[in-house]
Motif scaffolding. Sequence first.
Motif, PDB file in Angstrom:
ATOM      1  N   ALA A  37      -4.778   6.519  -8.349  1.00 56.38           N
ATOM      2  CA  ALA A  37      -5.754   6.926  -9.374  1.00 56.38           C
ATOM      3  C   ALA A  37      -5.633   8.424  -9.672  1.00 56.38           C
ATOM      4  O   ALA A  37      -5.523   8.834 -10.835  1.00 56.38           O
ATOM      5  N   CYS A  69       0.839  -1.209   0.000  1.00 57.57           N
ATOM      6  CA  CYS A  69       0.000   0.000   0.000  1.00 57.57           C
ATOM      7  C   CYS A  69       0.868   1.252   0.000  1.00 57.57           C
ATOM      8  O   CYS A  69       0.580   2.216  -0.708  1.00 57.57           O
ATOM      9  N   LEU A 128      -5.087   3.302  -3.327  1.00 53.75           N
ATOM     10  CA  LEU A 128      -5.785   3.308  -4.621  1.00 53.75           C
ATOM     11  C   LEU A 128      -6.174   4.724  -5.034  1.00 53.75           C
ATOM     12  O   LEU A 128      -6.054   5.092  -6.203  1.00 53.75           O
TER      13      LEU A 128
END
Length: 206
Positions: free
Chosen positions: A188, A92, A184
Amino acid sequence: HHDSRVFVHLTLGLFAFQMVSHSMTSGTRSVVSAGKLLINTAFPRLLIPLSAVRTAVFHFLPTIPVYLVFHLIFLTKVWSPTMLLSLYFFACMVVFASGLAAFFATVQVYFRDTSSFLPYFVRIWMYLSPVLWLPENVAHFSKTVLTLIQLNPMYAMVGGYAEAIQEGKVPALGLFVSSGLWALAAAAIGFLFFISRERDFAVRLT
């Protein structure tokens, strides 16, 4: 015992945080530094900030055996399979760092002072992350600081990473979810922002 635990946590937290911050700061300068290579060569431009992240990750890898030696010397806990859960939080952090590197590399093309400002931001960010203090000490902070800490993406990532690898515990589900969502979202936003602006880079860099 408490002092040795703090020392081990400090080592673990600093290594992880530096990997993210180095990815971000070197990624920020990467596109502007690429200069003529970017203008004259056809290749996916996103590889430029991502290569900075890859370098930061490779620099981080030798710190793992150093930490494991400290873990063995200073902590009474033996190595356990639960420590492998730290790989999720590490992944992560890498994805999150990649998004930040792409985002700030784009900003740097337009605002050349970005790389000068970032070190100050990183220093404040480190104090709000469970790097220089243990995650359970969060209860001692004021409500304002506590809110800032809980909004900090690195709180979940470093907190979960430390809990898994240092304490050998399964981190709370919230830490898994929060870390994944932050990673994420950063990837993105960072990647899309970079790709949407990369055609403009050649004009800005000439």
